[in-house]
Design a protein around this motif. Structure first.
Motif, short mmCIF file in Angstrom:
data_model
loop_
_atom_site.label_atom_id
_atom_site.label_comp_id
_atom_site.label_asym_id
_atom_site.label_seq_id
_atom_site.Cartn_x
_atom_site.Cartn_y
_atom_site.Cartn_z
N ARG A 95 0.61 -1.03 0.04
CA ARG A 95 -0.15 -0.04 -0.06
C ARG A 95 0.85 1.10 0.07
O ARG A 95 1.98 1.25 0.51
CB ARG A 95 -0.86 -0.13 1.45
N ALA A 96 0.40 2.30 -0.62
CA ALA A 96 1.24 3.45 -0.77
C ALA A 96 1.62 4.08 0.54
O ALA A 96 2.89 4.73 0.84
CB ALA A 96 0.37 4.70 -1.38
N ASP A 97 0.95 3.88 1.72
CA ASP A 97 1.57 4.25 3.02
C ASP A 97 2.17 3.14 3.89
O ASP A 97 2.71 3.61 5.13
CB ASP A 97 0.39 4.88 3.91
N SER A 98 2.76 2.14 3.31
CA SER A 98 3.21 1.19 3.97
C SER A 98 4.68 1.75 4.34
O SER A 98 5.46 2.31 3.44
CB SER A 98 3.52 -0.07 2.84
N PRO A 99 5.33 1.21 5.58
CA PRO A 99 6.81 1.64 5.59
C PRO A 99 7.71 0.82 5.01
O PRO A 99 8.87 1.13 4.90
CB PRO A 99 6.73 1.19 7.28
N TYR A 100 7.32 -0.17 4.16
CA TYR A 100 8.31 -1.15 3.48
C TYR A 100 8.66 -0.21 2.09
O TYR A 100 7.68 0.19 1.22
CB TYR A 100 7.77 -2.53 3.10
N LYS A 101 10.02 -0.25 1.96
CA LYS A 101 10.49 0.48 0.68
C LYS A 101 11.15 -0.49 -0.24
O LYS A 101 11.22 -0.35 -1.45
CB LYS A 101 11.65 1.72 0.91
N THR A 102 11.60 -1.50 0.10
CA THR A 102 11.90 -2.65 -0.63
C THR A 102 11.91 -4.04 0.09
O THR A 102 11.46 -4.18 1.13
CB THR A 102 13.60 -2.37 -0.58
N LEU A 103 12.05 -5.18 -0.73
CA LEU A 103 11.96 -6.26 -0.50
C LEU A 103 12.85 -6.67 1.03
O LEU A 103 12.24 -7.47 1.77
CB LEU A 103 12.13 -7.30 -1.53
N LYS A 104 13.93 -6.05 0.92
CA LYS A 104 14.90 -6.34 2.01
C LYS A 104 14.29 -5.76 3.43
O LYS A 104 14.32 -6.29 4.49
CB LYS A 104 16.12 -5.58 1.85
N ASP A 105 13.45 -4.71 3.13
CA ASP A 105 12.77 -4.28 4.21
C ASP A 105 11.70 -5.24 5.14
O ASP A 105 11.50 -5.38 6.23
CB ASP A 105 11.80 -2.91 4.02
N VAL A 106 10.79 -5.91 3.96
CA VAL A 106 10.04 -6.94 4.40
C VAL A 106 10.58 -8.13 4.97
O VAL A 106 10.41 -8.77 5.97
CB VAL A 106 9.39 -7.36 3.11
N ILE A 107 11.93 -8.48 4.43
CA ILE A 107 12.59 -9.71 5.11
C ILE A 107 13.02 -9.36 6.49
O ILE A 107 12.97 -10.25 7.46
CB ILE A 107 13.75 -10.22 3.98
#
Length: 322
Positions: free
Chosen positions: A131-143
């Motif tokens: 979602r546009a307001d998600s704190p995740y900027k990259t896949l590395k952030d998710v991991i």
């Protein structure tokens, strides 16, 4: 003067005869109405693909197409519906890796082997989005977040047998990050889950996400491609982030087993023409679809090899639909 008139009349007659001996696709095709079915939910990748395809293919093949969503069993219901239909050119199915994966993982009554591949059109890049307001900027952030909070990060994928679900299992194995995978009936439902917060992250394709991308409601954070997509040059690949994942998702057409040669020939000719149609080309290039035409002979070989590769993959990672 008489000789010239006779010559002109003869030329005109030969031209007319030539036209009569060159039947169009419309004259060759045995049906005026053709049904295209998909296991995808409305708004899902295959649903969007088929509905856009028929707008441009209909005048080329001289038939009226109707797209129908046959949902259930992670694609098994649609496959069975097609396998039990007449092999006369009146009904087809929009193929993706899901119909092979579901066949291998859940052992349904009818499988991909009960269908005839007809033609392939595209390879469709897989995209990770939030979602546009998600704190995740990259896949590395998710991991990194998933490692801090095991099974708290929720990732939306389509059907249990989908390629995106498979990719998530591989991602978990490659990174040792534990995430909760939420399956859906199709990509349209995945997008809704991300928008309403049911899923923190989704995997999908540009075509099904285009409206929400343009509206600024979702943000792309990764592509599972060898190189960045030229349409989204700011979106890094997984490989750039140190994750060795490249996904090849195909989009094609299959029919009931035993299709007549003239039907297959009409599809092969029609698809080659529609891939060159300027309006259709503008659409698929905008949505990052990569043309990858395969004739029936080529597509049959590709399908068999892909299925063998999937069997080995599932065994390696212990993947089931449970």
């Amino acid at each position: 003067m008489k000789f010239t008139q006779i010559k002109l009349a003869l030329c005109a007659g030969l031209a007319a005869a030539s036209l009569m001996t060159q039947p169009t696709l419309a004259a060759e095709y045995p049906h005026k109405t053709v049904k295209l079915i998909t296991h995808s939910s409305p708004g899902g990748g295959t649903d969007v693909f088929l509905r856009e395809l028929v707008k441009h293919l209909s005048p080329i093949m001289g038939v009226t197409f109707a797209v129908e969503n046959v949902r259930g069993g992670a694609g098994a219901k649609a496959v069975a519906h097609l396998a039990n239909s007449p092999a006369d050119g009146s009904i087809f199915y929009g193929t993706t890796p899901s119909y092979i994966n579901t066949s291998l993982l859940s052992k349904p009554e009818k499988t991909y082997e009960d269908l005839d591949p007809v033609v392939n059109l595209f390879q469709d890049p897989q995209i990770v989005f939030v979602r546009a307001d998600s704190p995740y900027k990259t896949l590395k952030d998710v991991i990194e977040d998933a490692k801090k909070r095991p099974n708290q990060v929720r990732v939306g994928v389509s059907t249990p047998g989908s390629l995106d679900r498979q990719v998530m299992e591989q991602l978990k194995a490659e990174t040792s990050a534990e995430m909760t995978i939420i399956t859906h009936d199709g990509g349209g439902d995945v997008m809704l889950s991300v928008l309403n917060g049911t899923a923190n992250v989704g995997i999908g394709e540009i075509a099904e996400l285009r409206g929400q991308i343009d509206a600024g409601k979702i943000r792309l954070i990764t592509s599972y491609t060898n190189q960045r997509l030229k349409q989204f040059p700011d979106v890094p690949t997984a490989k750039e982030q140190g994750i060795n994942l490249v996904v090849r998702k195909f989009r094609g057409i299959a029919g009931p087993k035993g299709l007549p040669k003239n039907v297959v020939a009409a599809w092969e000719s029609g698809i080659q023409k529609v891939l060159e149609a300027p309006d259709f080309k503008a659409w698929y290039e905008k949505d990052a679809l990569v043309p990858d035409y395969m004739s029936q002979e080529e597509y049959k070989k590709f399908t068999a090899e892909f299925a063998e590769g999937q069997k080995a993959f599932f065994q390696k990672y212990g993947i089931t639909t449970d």
